[in-house]
Design a protein around this motif. Structure first.
Motif, mmCIF file in Angstrom:
data_model
loop_
_atom_site.group_PDB
_atom_site.id
_atom_site.type_symbol
_atom_site.label_atom_id
_atom_site.label_comp_id
_atom_site.label_asym_id
_atom_site.label_seq_id
_atom_site.Cartn_x
_atom_site.Cartn_y
_atom_site.Cartn_z
ATOM 1 N N HIS A 69 77.426 56.477 57.945
ATOM 2 C CA HIS A 69 76.300 56.103 58.794
ATOM 3 C C HIS A 69 76.871 55.415 60.026
ATOM 4 C CE1 HIS A 69 72.265 54.818 59.755
ATOM 5 N NE2 HIS A 69 72.713 53.576 59.892
ATOM 6 N N ASP A 71 76.174 53.548 63.095
ATOM 7 C CA ASP A 71 75.069 52.794 63.701
ATOM 8 C C ASP A 71 75.569 51.389 64.007
ATOM 9 O OD1 ASP A 71 72.492 50.879 62.974
ATOM 10 O OD2 ASP A 71 71.932 52.751 64.012
ATOM 11 N N SER A 73 74.361 48.588 63.415
ATOM 12 C CA SER A 73 74.142 47.678 62.296
ATOM 13 C C SER A 73 75.190 47.859 61.190
ATOM 14 C CB SER A 73 72.751 47.861 61.706
ATOM 15 O OG SER A 73 72.627 49.165 61.121
ATOM 16 N N TYR A 74 75.876 48.999 61.169
ATOM 17 C CA TYR A 74 76.868 49.303 60.146
ATOM 18 C C TYR A 74 78.260 48.867 60.555
ATOM 19 C CZ TYR A 74 79.855 52.101 57.049
ATOM 20 O OH TYR A 74 80.803 52.485 56.163
#
Length: 77
Positions: A69, A71, A73-74
């Protein structure tokens, strides 16, 4: 090297994480050469980076397969 360790600890923490990262890539390179590997197939974002370094060290081609993932936020800052 865990994801959480990459973003903190200031310069000493980053040097420690970088050293551990490079040491592990060296282990992967040695193992691949011992096994007479023809290709390194990497299956995650972190393993792609390990694999890239191991491939350079060992001279073995690397295939990146990213399924993580991606992103903000990751990933750490």
């Amino acid at each position: 090297v865990r994801r959480a360790e990459l973003g903190g600890g200031g310069l000493p923490g980053k040097l420690k994480a970088g050293s551990a990262f490079a040491a592990y890539a060296g282990k992967v390179a040695r193992f691949a050469k011992q096994q007479n590997a023809q290709i390194l197939h990497c299956n995650s974002l972190k393993s792609d980076i390990y694999g890239m370094i191991a491939g350079r060290i060992s001279g073995i081609p690397v295939l990146w397969h990213v399924r993580d993932h991606i992103d903000p936020s990751y990933l750490p800052a």
